[in-house]
Motif scaffolding. Structure first.
Motif, mmCIF file in Angstrom:
data_model
loop_
_atom_site.group_PDB
_atom_site.id
_atom_site.type_symbol
_atom_site.label_atom_id
_atom_site.label_comp_id
_atom_site.label_asym_id
_atom_site.label_seq_id
_atom_site.Cartn_x
_atom_site.Cartn_y
_atom_site.Cartn_z
ATOM 1 N N ARG A 110 11.491 115.894 14.603
ATOM 2 C CA ARG A 110 12.449 115.015 15.489
ATOM 3 C C ARG A 110 12.573 115.494 16.864
ATOM 4 N NH1 ARG A 110 15.754 111.904 17.701
ATOM 5 N NH2 ARG A 110 17.506 110.957 16.529
ATOM 6 N N ALA A 111 12.591 114.930 17.696
ATOM 7 C CA ALA A 111 12.884 115.189 19.212
ATOM 8 C C ALA A 111 13.980 115.046 19.569
ATOM 9 C CB ALA A 111 11.955 114.379 20.255
ATOM 10 N N TYR A 112 14.729 116.128 20.280
ATOM 11 C CA TYR A 112 16.175 115.878 20.724
ATOM 12 C C TYR A 112 16.414 117.158 21.788
ATOM 13 C CZ TYR A 112 17.036 119.964 17.592
ATOM 14 O OH TYR A 112 16.949 121.251 17.162
ATOM 15 N N ARG A 113 17.435 117.020 22.569
ATOM 16 C CA ARG A 113 17.940 117.695 23.684
ATOM 17 C C ARG A 113 18.963 118.846 23.045
ATOM 18 N NH1 ARG A 113 18.564 112.655 24.920
ATOM 19 N NH2 ARG A 113 16.706 111.850 26.476
ATOM 20 N N THR A 114 18.854 120.102 23.581
ATOM 21 C CA THR A 114 19.824 121.002 23.137
ATOM 22 C C THR A 114 20.465 121.440 24.483
ATOM 23 O OG1 THR A 114 18.336 122.851 23.904
ATOM 24 C CG2 THR A 114 18.379 122.141 21.583
ATOM 25 N N TYR A 115 20.290 120.995 25.711
ATOM 26 C CA TYR A 115 21.004 121.163 26.697
ATOM 27 C C TYR A 115 20.527 120.168 28.136
ATOM 28 C CZ TYR A 115 22.854 123.777 30.821
ATOM 29 O OH TYR A 115 23.634 124.290 32.109
ATOM 30 N N ALA A 116 21.677 120.076 28.985
ATOM 31 C CA ALA A 116 21.301 119.041 30.039
ATOM 32 C C ALA A 116 22.085 119.289 31.000
ATOM 33 C CB ALA A 116 20.928 117.620 29.593
ATOM 34 N N PHE A 117 21.689 119.056 32.403
ATOM 35 C CA PHE A 117 22.532 119.106 33.562
ATOM 36 C C PHE A 117 22.120 118.193 34.494
ATOM 37 C CE2 PHE A 117 19.493 122.019 33.969
ATOM 38 C CZ PHE A 117 19.024 122.371 35.397
ATOM 39 N N SER A 118 22.835 117.950 35.478
ATOM 40 C CA SER A 118 22.574 117.051 36.589
ATOM 41 C C SER A 118 21.931 117.792 37.839
ATOM 42 C CB SER A 118 23.787 116.294 37.099
ATOM 43 O OG SER A 118 23.482 115.397 38.165
ATOM 44 N N GLY A 119 20.953 117.175 38.526
ATOM 45 C CA GLY A 119 20.504 118.044 39.505
ATOM 46 C C GLY A 119 20.950 117.485 41.023
ATOM 47 N N GLY A 120 21.709 116.619 40.738
ATOM 48 C CA GLY A 120 22.193 115.795 42.110
ATOM 49 C C GLY A 120 21.634 114.421 42.350
ATOM 50 N N PRO A 121 21.904 113.683 43.021
ATOM 51 C CA PRO A 121 21.585 112.245 43.431
ATOM 52 C C PRO A 121 19.860 112.323 43.667
ATOM 53 C CG PRO A 121 23.549 112.451 44.497
ATOM 54 C CD PRO A 121 23.249 114.078 43.901
ATOM 55 N N GLN A 122 19.702 113.403 44.600
ATOM 56 C CA GLN A 122 18.210 113.255 45.018
ATOM 57 C C GLN A 122 17.159 113.813 43.754
ATOM 58 O OE1 GLN A 122 18.203 115.805 48.413
ATOM 59 N NE2 GLN A 122 18.984 113.946 49.657
ATOM 60 N N LEU A 123 17.748 114.771 43.165
ATOM 61 C CA LEU A 123 16.704 115.633 41.987
ATOM 62 C C LEU A 123 16.669 114.825 40.700
ATOM 63 C CD1 LEU A 123 17.012 119.101 42.982
ATOM 64 C CD2 LEU A 123 15.306 117.655 43.538
ATOM 65 N N GLY A 124 17.936 114.099 40.347
ATOM 66 C CA GLY A 124 18.320 113.378 39.133
ATOM 67 C C GLY A 124 18.425 114.406 37.866
ATOM 68 N N ASN A 125 18.367 114.173 36.685
ATOM 69 C CA ASN A 125 18.923 114.805 35.500
ATOM 70 C C ASN A 125 17.772 115.664 34.928
ATOM 71 O OD1 ASN A 125 21.733 113.602 35.760
ATOM 72 N ND2 ASN A 125 20.896 112.007 34.644
ATOM 73 N N PHE A 126 18.138 116.629 34.461
ATOM 74 C CA PHE A 126 17.259 117.833 33.753
ATOM 75 C C PHE A 126 17.834 117.902 32.384
ATOM 76 C CE2 PHE A 126 16.719 118.585 38.081
ATOM 77 C CZ PHE A 126 15.500 118.597 38.338
ATOM 78 N N ALA A 127 16.745 118.271 31.427
ATOM 79 C CA ALA A 127 17.204 118.506 29.995
ATOM 80 C C ALA A 127 16.395 119.601 29.462
ATOM 81 C CB ALA A 127 17.102 117.277 29.186
ATOM 82 N N GLN A 128 16.503 120.312 28.401
ATOM 83 C CA GLN A 128 15.791 121.348 27.660
ATOM 84 C C GLN A 128 15.568 120.479 26.254
ATOM 85 O OE1 GLN A 128 16.868 125.446 27.651
ATOM 86 N NE2 GLN A 128 16.753 125.481 25.351
ATOM 87 N N VAL A 129 14.460 120.396 25.970
ATOM 88 C CA VAL A 129 14.062 119.815 24.761
ATOM 89 C C VAL A 129 13.912 120.969 23.611
ATOM 90 C CG1 VAL A 129 12.678 118.324 23.484
ATOM 91 C CG2 VAL A 129 12.759 118.003 25.979
ATOM 92 N N ALA A 130 14.355 120.474 22.541
ATOM 93 C CA ALA A 130 14.268 121.563 21.146
ATOM 94 C C ALA A 130 12.998 121.566 20.815
ATOM 95 C CB ALA A 130 15.281 121.101 20.212
#
Length: 202
Positions: A169-189
């Protein structure tokens, strides 16, 4: 400040407990900041969590035991002071606090001429949760299945094989926003993981 009230029970084949709780946190600390690599830990305000949790163990026979545990939780901000990060977060859900979860497990203890065998099968369900105070980065609910088989070769030696996240199963353990220019980031389990352990007691 936390308050909890509950009860435990122990019957011939069933044991368990159930409890209700409330937790008030003053000056809760969370990482804030939109720039990647420049987030800092800050006091963001006050929060309150209320919920119910339980656990249950049922001896199906001398060889098999069924376990269940779960919770229902409501964690929200009661005061939010980091208005520069989010101007309307005063009653939002607290990040990393799922509203509900459930775990079911089946364990065995089987004797044989070549040693004891202990199979296990566990299923864990975790409800949806947010990764940010603005409640925009959301991980949907997911279920994980784990399996293991332990072989007690001798009273002091055990060999165990396991598979974590059996269904990959694919899911995220952590995520944060990099701002309007960079977008969102996430750490996949981690995906499906197989392994073996050898234990020796002396």
């Amino acid at each position: 400040t936390s308050v909890e009230v509950g009860t435990r029970f122990n019957a011939q084949h069933v044991q368990g407990s159930i409890a209700a709780y409330r937790i008030d946190i003053k000056d809760a600390q969370l990482y804030q900041g939109d720039s990647v690599g420049y987030q800092s830990l800050r006091n963001v305000g006050d929060s309150r969590s209320t919920g119910v949790e339980f656990d249950l163990a049922w001896s199906l026979s001398r060889q098999w035991t069924l376990n269940a545990s779960g919770f229902i939780n409501r964690a929200r901000f009661t005061r939010y002071v980091a208005s520069s990060a989010c101007s309307a977060c005063g009653s939002n859900d607290v990040p990393f606090a799922p509203r509900h979860g459930l775990r079911l497990g089946l364990q065995g203890d089987l004797s044989s001429p070549v040693g004891n065998w202990r199979p296990q099968l566990n299923a864990r369900y975790l409800g949806a949760q947010y990764f940010d105070t603005a409640n925009t980065l959301r991980q949907a609910a997911y279920t994980l299945v784990d399996a293991a088989l332990a072989w007690q070769v001798r009273p002091d030696t055990e060999l165990a094989f396991y598979v974590h996240n059996l269904t990959d199963r694919a899911y995220r353990t952590y995520a944060f926003s990099g701002g309007p220019q960079l977008g969102n980031f996430a750490q996949v389990a981690s995906g499906r993981t197989l392994g073996v352990t050898l234990s020796y007691a002396y």
